[in-house]
Design an enzyme around this catalytic site. Structure first.
Site, mmCIF file in Angstrom:
data_model
loop_
_atom_site.group_PDB
_atom_site.id
_atom_site.type_symbol
_atom_site.label_atom_id
_atom_site.label_comp_id
_atom_site.label_asym_id
_atom_site.label_seq_id
_atom_site.Cartn_x
_atom_site.Cartn_y
_atom_site.Cartn_z
ATOM 1 N N HIS A 141 50.279 36.808 29.103
ATOM 2 C CA HIS A 141 51.396 37.526 29.696
ATOM 3 C C HIS A 141 52.717 36.895 29.250
ATOM 4 C CE1 HIS A 141 47.968 38.429 32.313
ATOM 5 N NE2 HIS A 141 48.593 39.556 32.643
ATOM 6 N N ASP A 143 50.909 41.031 27.903
ATOM 7 C CA ASP A 143 51.194 42.117 28.849
ATOM 8 C C ASP A 143 52.512 41.888 29.577
ATOM 9 O OD1 ASP A 143 48.752 43.007 28.061
ATOM 10 O OD2 ASP A 143 47.832 43.033 30.045
#
Length: 361
Positions: free
Chosen positions: A323, A170
């Protein structure tokens, strides 16, 4: 009187001992000197002999002419050897094919005699045929062929399917996106990237590379602010549409995969989920939260593995949330190494898959 005589004898004894010691030392010195002189003479003679022998042998470096002559000699030897071998073969053939002594005519021979003659000469004919094959056979130069890889046989019915894990990242793209793709490429792994609109416009080349290398492209919104994106169900759709427009501008493609910031729970109520679905989007969450955003250290790898062991036997897809952070990148090979050694294959999320979504009331 006796005392004086004892002193005289004692002094005479000391003088005799001193004389003997001096004579012994002198004798040793003479012996050593003679040996040393003889050694020097012998060394000198050996050196002179070595020098004369060395001068007799003159060094002649190999020139191209001498090398050529050596090659010719070797070639001539091979030719003579070949001729000799051919002559031997011809001699053998001559012996094996010579006419047998005169025999009675066929009409005069009995069937028993005919069989004996045929059996007697049949091996000779066979030997000649083998000799012909050997004579006509020429040496061939070895040819290197490309390696032939055998195809993997199909799995039998009932065989266990390979385990699959879906890696997701992400908040990208970022200045470390290239590093993530380098690591993924080294493990022949595909992943899914859920990206923010401002970052897509800031790092367009990274997005193009993701698309070019076969990773799935997903949307993550614009603001990443729950107070803004989750204000209404319409604002969620608006942010995804704006994100999609940026992706289309960079790659010429649109995405249907989305992941809302912080996951669907508790913000994406059923009306919100229905709204994004009605606009053609597929909402994805995860089954393993690596918590790399919290640890910001290699500890996220151990955390991911511990969760994986708990759900390894479930039928739902294994989707790992990570992430685009430098700390995540630095320890990513360790995680991929573990997954690979334990039989997992890395695939990207496809639009035709059933999404993994949190249950929200």
């Amino acid at each position: 009187m006796r005392g004086s005589l004892g002193k005289v004898r004692k002094g005479a004894g000391n003088r005799e001992a001193a004389v003997v010691l001096v004579l012994s030392l002198f004798t040793l010195f003479v012996i050593f000197g003679t040996w040393h002189v003889n050694k020097i003479k012998a060394t000198s003679v050996d050196g002179q002999y070595h020098k004369e022998e060395t001068q007799k042998k003159s060094y002649s470096p190999k020139t191209s002419a001498s090398h050529t002559s050596q090659q010719k000699s070797a070639s001539e030897n091979r030719r003579l050897k070949k001729v000799k071998t051919s002559s031997s073969i011809a001699e053998v053939e001559k012996k094996t094919t010579r006419q047998p002594p005169s025999q009675p005519s066929a009409s005069e021979q009995s069937p028993k005699v005919k069989n004996k003659i045929a059996a007697k000469h049949q091996p000779a004919v066979k030997s000649v045929q083998i000799s012909d094959r050997n004579e006509n056979k020429k040496p061939t130069k070895a040819i290197s062929h490309p390696a032939i890889h055998k195809s993997i046989p199909p799995q039998k019915e009932g065989a266990a399917e390979p385990k699959t894990v879906y890696l997701t990242f992400d908040d990208g793209p970022s200045n470390v996106s290239g590093g993530f793709m380098d690591v993924l490429s080294s493990y022949n792994a595909k992943a899914t990237f859920f990206m923010l609109e401002p970052n897509i416009l800031r790092f367009p080349e990274a997005v193009k590379r993701m698309d070019r290398e076969g990773h799935s492209l997903g949307l993550h919104g614009v603001t990443h602010d729950p107070k803004k994106i989750y204000r209404t169900k319409e604002t969620v759709v608006q942010e995804m549409d704006q994100d999609n427009a940026a992706l289309q501008k960079v790659t010429g493609k649109k995405a249907v995969l989305i992941r809302t910031p912080y996951g669907s729970a508790p913000y994406m109520k059923p009306p919100y989920q229905k709204a994004v679905k009605d606009h053609g989007y597929q909402l994805w969450d995860w089954t393993i939260d690596s918590m790399d955003w919290s640890f910001r250290s290699p500890k996220y790898v151990e955390n991911s593995i511990n969760q994986l062991k708990k759900i390894a036997n479930r039928k739902e897809p294994i989707v790992i949330l990570m992430h685009e952070r430098i700390e995540t990148l630095e320890s990513l090979p360790k995680l991929l190494e573990y997954l690979q050694k334990n039989g997992y294959q890395f695939k990207r999320i496809e639009p035709d898959m059933h999404p993994v979504t949190f249950h929200c009331k």
